[in-house]
Motif scaffolding. Structure first.
Motif: not given
Ligand code: PLP
Length: 401
Positions: A285-306
């Motif tokens: 609950p203290a965290v606003k946003v996490v950036r890790y490309p291999f989180l499924e919620s990441s906007p980079d997820y599809e690119l990360a897999k490629k």
């Protein structure tokens, strides 16, 4: 057999370019050639080398057998023709850019990048009449409209330091190559050659700070650039030889090769633990946003897999409580070290916002790279047990809510 193209990454990281059977004494570990200079047979021999008729080792700034083995091995692991190692990541970046750029040339960079590279690009290079265009390269169309006949290099990181976000190498390289002859230079430090090969996605040259994952043990500084043999040869005889002199000593080349032996094993573990840590942070609950490309919620997820085989240990996150909360959370950690650098066996955490505030006291113009907020915390997940890292982060975060 040991140089065969069909061998896997891990096997080549151990064996490529060296065969103990051909070595005096059969040494399984490659010898370290601790010499700065090499004797000529006679003056005619020296003359043949200096006139370019023959080639041999001459002086340690440009060539040494231990250095050459590391260079060959790195080039092989990145799928490149040639490689060059330097005294640090900055040594590799400066040697490369000071070779490829001259007065009146243009350099295009992504607006978020490693802080010292930012200083070199925005404060160093303009002093020599080089124009810098700083763009948001998350949209490749921005590159298309900015590129000109004077553009000689397009330079970006992916994943980006310190955010951990990605840029699309293939899309950017395609635009660059359709619009001219500029070289696409990718800093792949956050991924290492075990997770990403930018040349396979169209890049021309790849930079690594080997201080980070490739050496991996936080006990030395080193850098590298790999690419086509002609360009690497130029960087060696211009950038390395007389612009920077940023040579990597034979002993350190040996140590980097020792780190390289376990690179893919370490990266697998860094990635597995970082994903668990990222998933925990995302739920807190203290965290606003996490950036890790291999989180499924990441906007980079599809690119990360490629673009990458799996995630590294690098992630960033923002807290809901802002700057004060970030300081409290970092100071409350008991296991994770508060230290700059990354990619080590030990977990390291930094808060660029408070560092920049301190620097501004002596350097008022200092500011965070575009895209980096005062809230951002960068975490380099090491090789400690995931449960221990998670409980250290949790006990400190829990105090914020
Ligand atoms: C650390 C780093 C560098 C600079 O490398 P040094 O070895 O510290 O000189 C360059 N690029 C990135 C992405 C880095 O993280």
């Amino acid at each position: 057999m040991k140089d065969s193209k069909s061998l896997g990454f891990q096997t080549r990281a151990l064996h490529y370019g060296y065969d103990s059977l051909g070595e005096e004494f059969g040494a399984v570990s490659p010898p370290i050639y601790m010499t700065s200079t090499y004797a000529f047979d006679n003056t005619a021999d020296a003359a043949a080398v200096f006139s370019g008729e023959s080639s041999r080792y001459v002086y340690g700034r440009q060539h040494n057998p231990t250095q050459e083995l590391l260079e060959k091995r790195l080039a092989n692991l990145e799928g490149a023709e040639a490689g060059l190692v330097a005294g640090s990541g900055m040594g590799a970046i400066c040697s490369t850019l000071l070779t490829l750029l001259s007065a009146d040339d243009e350099l295009i960079v992504h607006h978020t990048m490693y802080s010292t590279a930012t200083s070199f690009v925005h404060e160093g290079l303009p002093r020599f009449g080089i124009t810098i265009k700083k763009l948001d390269l998350t949209n490749p169309e921005n590159l298309r409209s900015a590129i000109s006949d004077r553009t000689k290099v397009i330079y970006f990181e992916t994943p980006i330091n310190p955010t951990g976000q990605l840029l699309n190498i293939r899309a950017l390289a395609d635009v660059a190559h359709a619009c001219g002859t500029a070289k696409v230079l990718v800093d792949s430090t956050f991924a290492s050659p075990a997770l990403q090969n930018p040349l396979a996605h169209g890049a021309d040259l790849v930079i690594h700070s080997m201080t980070k994952y490739i050496n991996g043990h936080g006990d030395l500084l080193a850098g590298a650039v790999v690419g086509d043999a002609e360009t690497i040869g130029k960087i060696r005889t211009v950038g390395l030889k007389y612009m920077t002199g940023s040579t990597l000593a034979p002993m350190l080349c040996f140590m980097v090769m020792r780190g390289l032996k376990t690179l893919s094993v370490r990266m697998r573990q860094h990635g597995e633990t970082a994903l668990k840590v990222a998933q925990m942070l995302e739920q807190h609950p203290a965290v606003k946003v996490v950036r890790y490309p291999f989180l499924e919620s990441s906007p980079d997820y599809e690119l990360a897999k490629k673009q990458m085989h799996h995630g590294s240990g690098m992630l960033s996150f923002d807290l809901k409580s802002g700057l004060e909360g970030a300081i409290k959370m970092i100071d409350g950690l008991q296991l994770i070290s508060r230290a700059i650098s990354l990619g080590d066996t030990e977990s390291l955490i930094t808060h660029p916002g408070s560092l920049i505030k301190a620097r501004q006291k002596v350097e008022p113009a200092a500011r965070l790279s575009d895209g980096v907020t005062m809230d951002l915390i960068r975490l380099s997940v090491g090789l400690e047990d995931a449960e221990d890292l998670i409980s250290d982060l949790r006990q400190s975060l829990d105090r914020l809510v």
